[in-house]
Design an enzyme around this catalytic site. Structure first.
Site, PDB file in Angstrom:
ATOM      1  N   HIS A   1     -24.998  66.655  37.090  1.00  0.00           N
ATOM      2  CA  HIS A   1     -25.715  65.847  38.099  1.00  0.00           C
ATOM      3  C   HIS A   1     -25.234  66.189  39.522  1.00  0.00           C
ATOM      4  CE1 HIS A   1     -27.846  61.734  38.821  1.00  0.00           C
ATOM      5  NE2 HIS A   1     -28.033  62.561  39.839  1.00  0.00           N
TER       6      HIS A   1
ATOM      7  N   ARG B   1     -34.082  62.926  36.377  1.00  0.00           N
ATOM      8  CA  ARG B   1     -33.346  61.870  35.689  1.00  0.00           C
ATOM      9  C   ARG B   1     -33.369  62.119  34.188  1.00  0.00           C
ATOM     10  NH1 ARG B   1     -31.209  61.031  39.494  1.00  0.00           N
ATOM     11  NH2 ARG B   1     -30.804  59.123  40.679  1.00  0.00           N
TER      12      ARG B   1
ATOM     13  N   GLU C   1     -24.957  59.707  31.052  1.00  0.00           N
ATOM     14  CA  GLU C   1     -23.938  60.327  31.911  1.00  0.00           C
ATOM     15  C   GLU C   1     -22.732  59.394  31.958  1.00  0.00           C
ATOM     16  OE1 GLU C   1     -25.785  61.146  35.692  1.00  0.00           O
ATOM     17  OE2 GLU C   1     -27.359  62.347  34.769  1.00  0.00           O
TER      18      GLU C   1
HETATM   19  N1  NAI Z   1     -30.307  65.734  40.458  1.00  0.00           N
HETATM   20  C1  NAI Z   1     -30.083  65.084  41.558  1.00  0.00           C
HETATM   21  O1  NAI Z   1     -28.953  64.953  41.994  1.00  0.00           O
HETATM   22  C2  NAI Z   1     -31.226  64.514  42.305  1.00  0.00           C
HETATM   23  C3  NAI Z   1     -32.243  63.896  41.624  1.00  0.00           C
HETATM   24  N2  NAI Z   1     -33.300  63.386  42.313  1.00  0.00           N
HETATM   25  C4  NAI Z   1     -34.343  62.753  41.548  1.00  0.00           C
HETATM   26  O2  NAI Z   1     -35.537  63.516  41.640  1.00  0.00           O
HETATM   27  C5  NAI Z   1     -36.659  62.671  41.503  1.00  0.00           C
HETATM   28  C6  NAI Z   1     -37.648  62.929  42.616  1.00  0.00           C
HETATM   29  O3  NAI Z   1     -37.063  62.654  43.871  1.00  0.00           O
HETATM   30  P1  NAI Z   1     -37.923  62.687  45.201  1.00  0.00           P
HETATM   31  O4  NAI Z   1     -38.829  63.849  45.154  1.00  0.00           O
HETATM   32  O5  NAI Z   1     -36.987  62.548  46.334  1.00  0.00           O
HETATM   33  O6  NAI Z   1     -38.764  61.360  45.011  1.00  0.00           O
HETATM   34  P2  NAI Z   1     -40.201  61.057  45.618  1.00  0.00           P
HETATM   35  O7  NAI Z   1     -40.372  59.598  45.508  1.00  0.00           O
HETATM   36  O8  NAI Z   1     -40.359  61.697  46.944  1.00  0.00           O
HETATM   37  O9  NAI Z   1     -41.208  61.774  44.601  1.00  0.00           O
HETATM   38  C7  NAI Z   1     -41.514  61.296  43.358  1.00  0.00           C
HETATM   39  C8  NAI Z   1     -42.962  61.661  43.058  1.00  0.00           C
HETATM   40  O10 NAI Z   1     -43.223  61.316  41.709  1.00  0.00           O
HETATM   41  C9  NAI Z   1     -44.563  60.839  41.653  1.00  0.00           C
HETATM   42  N3  NAI Z   1     -44.717  60.041  40.441  1.00  0.00           N
HETATM   43  C10 NAI Z   1     -44.258  58.802  40.184  1.00  0.00           C
HETATM   44  N4  NAI Z   1     -44.618  58.421  38.955  1.00  0.00           N
HETATM   45  C11 NAI Z   1     -45.304  59.442  38.428  1.00  0.00           C
HETATM   46  C12 NAI Z   1     -45.928  59.644  37.170  1.00  0.00           C
HETATM   47  N5  NAI Z   1     -45.904  58.702  36.225  1.00  0.00           N
HETATM   48  N6  NAI Z   1     -46.552  60.807  36.953  1.00  0.00           N
HETATM   49  C13 NAI Z   1     -46.574  61.776  37.890  1.00  0.00           C
HETATM   50  N7  NAI Z   1     -46.026  61.631  39.102  1.00  0.00           N
HETATM   51  C14 NAI Z   1     -45.382  60.484  39.369  1.00  0.00           C
HETATM   52  C15 NAI Z   1     -44.716  60.030  42.914  1.00  0.00           C
HETATM   53  O11 NAI Z   1     -46.079  59.880  43.252  1.00  0.00           O
HETATM   54  C16 NAI Z   1     -43.972  60.899  43.914  1.00  0.00           C
HETATM   55  O12 NAI Z   1     -44.851  61.789  44.576  1.00  0.00           O
HETATM   56  C17 NAI Z   1     -36.088  61.245  41.481  1.00  0.00           C
HETATM   57  O13 NAI Z   1     -35.920  60.842  40.149  1.00  0.00           O
HETATM   58  C18 NAI Z   1     -34.740  61.396  42.094  1.00  0.00           C
HETATM   59  O14 NAI Z   1     -33.885  60.394  41.716  1.00  0.00           O
HETATM   60  C19 NAI Z   1     -33.419  63.507  43.662  1.00  0.00           C
HETATM   61  C20 NAI Z   1     -32.441  64.102  44.381  1.00  0.00           C
HETATM   62  C21 NAI Z   1     -31.222  64.604  43.761  1.00  0.00           C
HETATM   63  O1  HPV Z   2     -30.751  61.154  44.853  1.00  0.00           O
HETATM   64  C1  HPV Z   2     -30.683  61.029  43.629  1.00  0.00           C
HETATM   65  O2  HPV Z   2     -31.532  60.440  42.976  1.00  0.00           O
HETATM   66  C2  HPV Z   2     -29.572  61.607  42.909  1.00  0.00           C
HETATM   67  O3  HPV Z   2     -29.661  61.746  41.726  1.00  0.00           O
HETATM   68  C3  HPV Z   2     -28.327  61.916  43.604  1.00  0.00           C
HETATM   69  O4  HPV Z   2     -27.413  61.027  43.067  1.00  0.00           O
HETATM   70  P1  HPV Z   2     -25.872  61.007  43.452  1.00  0.00           P
HETATM   71  O5  HPV Z   2     -25.720  60.221  44.685  1.00  0.00           O
HETATM   72  O6  HPV Z   2     -25.454  62.415  43.627  1.00  0.00           O
HETATM   73  O7  HPV Z   2     -25.208  60.327  42.337  1.00  0.00           O
END
Ligand code: NAI
Ligand code: HPV
Length: 540
Positions: free
Chosen positions: A290, A243, A272
């Protein structure tokens, strides 16, 4: 008349989602007809207009589900985030309004992790720059010399779904993987062969590549600012496919300009779709718009999952991925689903058969359940009670809050049972010592909801349709009088059950009727001889 539910979709979704909503599988079929308004990349003004009569909103990251939008949404009951991050949704306000928020964790994990590795490789081997130059007719074999990943250290912040997949891929490139995530157990680190760092500082001091994979929230916003960037080794690189805002963009620009940090690859930005121009145009920065979740596979999984979540929510079932139902996770089994419906019915029944000011509600459960399942039954009972006793929209999400606001207490007790008994006793206590009603219910054969008692009177009647609860003196002729009165009023009796405490004493009857019943008909019943009371219990 059949209710129509409007589903507004404001982001691009895979066709599978629309297919499932339009042709619902029988086990997920909803009784309402659905009006689907699909406006991918909908402009804000259109969303604000459309939301007014929307019941379910399905959105992606570009739709800010903020207070302005929620306050206009008079009919909204579900916000379905078709992905993971929900930082763009005002979940506190949604909860207060009884709106369920769901998402689809894990469904785009692989895509986000693959993009992260793609960005990393592109950055260290200067692939975008080399491509631009070569496709424009250049042939600069020396200008595009890069560095290897092997033996470098990647520091992962947030070892969740995406973080640990990145760890696995990085291992495949012979990188040393270190990670900082104070919220997960040692086991997760061990399983993912990531060295645990107990502080962010320790991690920063040792990594060549820093990759953030945490959600954006108050704690993580700006967690990598100038101070943190300077704690990294000189010559490090930064990845952000989580993010915008987790890595402070102005600070990043500063260390890039100084040459302290030598490269950054970014998929997600603060602002964004108009990110900081100097950052995206920086020669040592590569950017994507993104697209972490933008693959055919991830979108298929997300589309399928989000449609199922929406259908489950519309059916009143607890969904698989609730964001704002912190105490309830999966509705584990079908048995629990049926039991939770019983809990809702028995309390909705109970809410309609007393005349005193309630103070305490109590649910006694005769079954062998774990803590989470008991919580499901508790929420179902509160929801059932309040949906009769409250003008507000009541859902699993706001049921406890509304109960608190009404100053009612709730007690739940489990009586473990040696056999697989599924029995419930719902009691309402008033402020006075003698004010109390109790309703018992049981699941016969694990699936058929039956009311089994009201106070001291025993029954076995289906908890369905409208019911008339009648108290009368145990004298001859009462049943005949009631039967002919109802027949005269065109009311068909589906089931009639009589129970009495002793011969010639008091009797209580339950009459299950087909269709709806007018309250005047029930009022007329009270005038019959030997009738003490008659009330209608509806909405079961
Ligand atoms: N670029 C994109 O399109 C995408 C972005 N994302 C983003 O990636 C990030 C991670 O997604 P997931 O792995 O699916 O989430 P998740 O919830 O599985 O993992 C997040 C991890 O961050 C840890 N965490 C939370 N606060 C923390 C802190 N202050 N310090 C250290 N660790 C901390 C949690 O314990 C957890 O293990 C999210 O922000 C999500 O929105 C996810 C998928 C696609
Ligand atoms: O899963 C997330 O957190 C993402 O950032 C993916 O977002 P999107 O649905 O591609 O806008």
């Amino acid at each position: 008349m059949e209710k129509t539910v409007k589903i507004l979709i404001t982001g691009k979704l895979h066709d599978i989602a629309l297919k499932l909503l339009n042709n619902q599988p029988s086990e997920l079929a909803v009784s309402e007809s659905l009006k689907i308004v699909y406006i991918p990349d909908a402009p804000r003004d259109i969303i604000l207009k459309e939301i007014e009569d929307t019941h379910v909103l399905i959105s992606r990251s570009e739709t800010d589900v903020d207070a302005e939008l929620l306050r206009k949404a008079k009919k909204l009951s579900v916000v379905a985030r078709a992905a993971v991050g929900y930082g763009n949704i005002d979940c506190d306000l949604a909860t207060e309004m009884g709106i369920l928020v769901v998402n689809t964790p894990g469904k785009n994990t692989n895509s986000a992790a693959e993009l992260t590795m793609g960005l990393l490789l592109a950055l260290v081997r200067k692939i975008p720059q080399a491509h631009m130059s070569t496709s424009a007719g250049g042939w600069n074999r020396h200008k595009f010399s890069g560095t290897e990943l092997g033996d470098k250290t990647i520091g992962i912040v947030g070892l969740g779904n995406v973080g640990h997949r990145v760890a696995k891929f990085a291992k495949g490139f012979d990188m040393r993987v270190i990670a900082y995530d104070p919220y997960i157990s040692e086991d997760v680190f061990r399983k993912n062969q990531a060295e645990r760092k107990n502080t962010l500082e320790e991690l920063l001091a040792e990594c060549d590549v820093l990759s953030v994979h945490v959600p954006l929230n108050k704690e993580t916003k700006g967690m990598i600012s100038l101070v943190e960037l300077k704690k990294m080794r000189k010559g490090g690189i930064i990845l952000n496919a989580a993010r915008g805002g987790i890595v402070a963009e102005r600070a990043l620009l500063e260390v890039l300009n100084e040459g302290y940090i030598v490269g950054a690859a970014i998929d997600t930005f603060d602002n964004e779709p108009k990110p900081l121009q100097e950052l995206i145009a920086h020669p040592n920065v590569i950017v994507t718009p993104h697209i972490g979740a933008s693959t055919a596979e991830a979108q298929y999984r997300i589309g399928e999952t989000i449609a199922i979540q929406v259908l489950k929510a519309l059916r009143g079932e607890i969904v698989d991925y609730p964001v704002n139902l912190p105490h309830v996770s999966l509705l584990g089994s079908n048995d629990l689903k049926v039991f939770s419906v019983l809990s809702e019915k028995v309390s909705r029944f109970g809410a309609q058969i007393f005349d005193f000011q309630p103070a305490i509600l109590k649910l006694t459960v005769k079954a062998n359940l774990n803590k989470e399942d008991l919580q499901v039954l508790k929420l179902s009972a509160i929801k059932g009670f309040l949906s009769h006793a409250s003008e507000e929209f009541v859902s699993y999400v706001n049921a406890e809050k509304i109960l608190q606001r009404k100053g009612l207490e709730f007690e739940i007790e489990m009586t473990p049972s040696s056999s697989a008994k599924n029995e419930l006793l719902f009691e309402v206590y008033g402020k006075g010592t003698s004010e109390k009603i109790s309703v018992g219910a049981v699941l016969y054969d694990g699936k058929f909801a039956r009311l089994s008692s009201i106070n001291d009177f025993l029954f076995e009647i289906e908890l369905d349709n409208d019911l008339i609860v009648m108290q009368n003196h145990d004298r001859p002729g009462v049943i005949g009088d009631v039967g002919s009165y109802l027949a005269k009023n065109n009311v068909n009796i589906a089931q009639f059950e009589l129970s009495r405490n002793r011969r010639g004493g008091m009797a209580m009857s339950l009459i299950r009727i087909d269709g709806d019943l007018e309250s005047e008909v029930v009022a007329g019943l009270r005038k019959l001889p030997n009738l003490i009371s008659a009330r209608l219990v509806s909405g079961l």
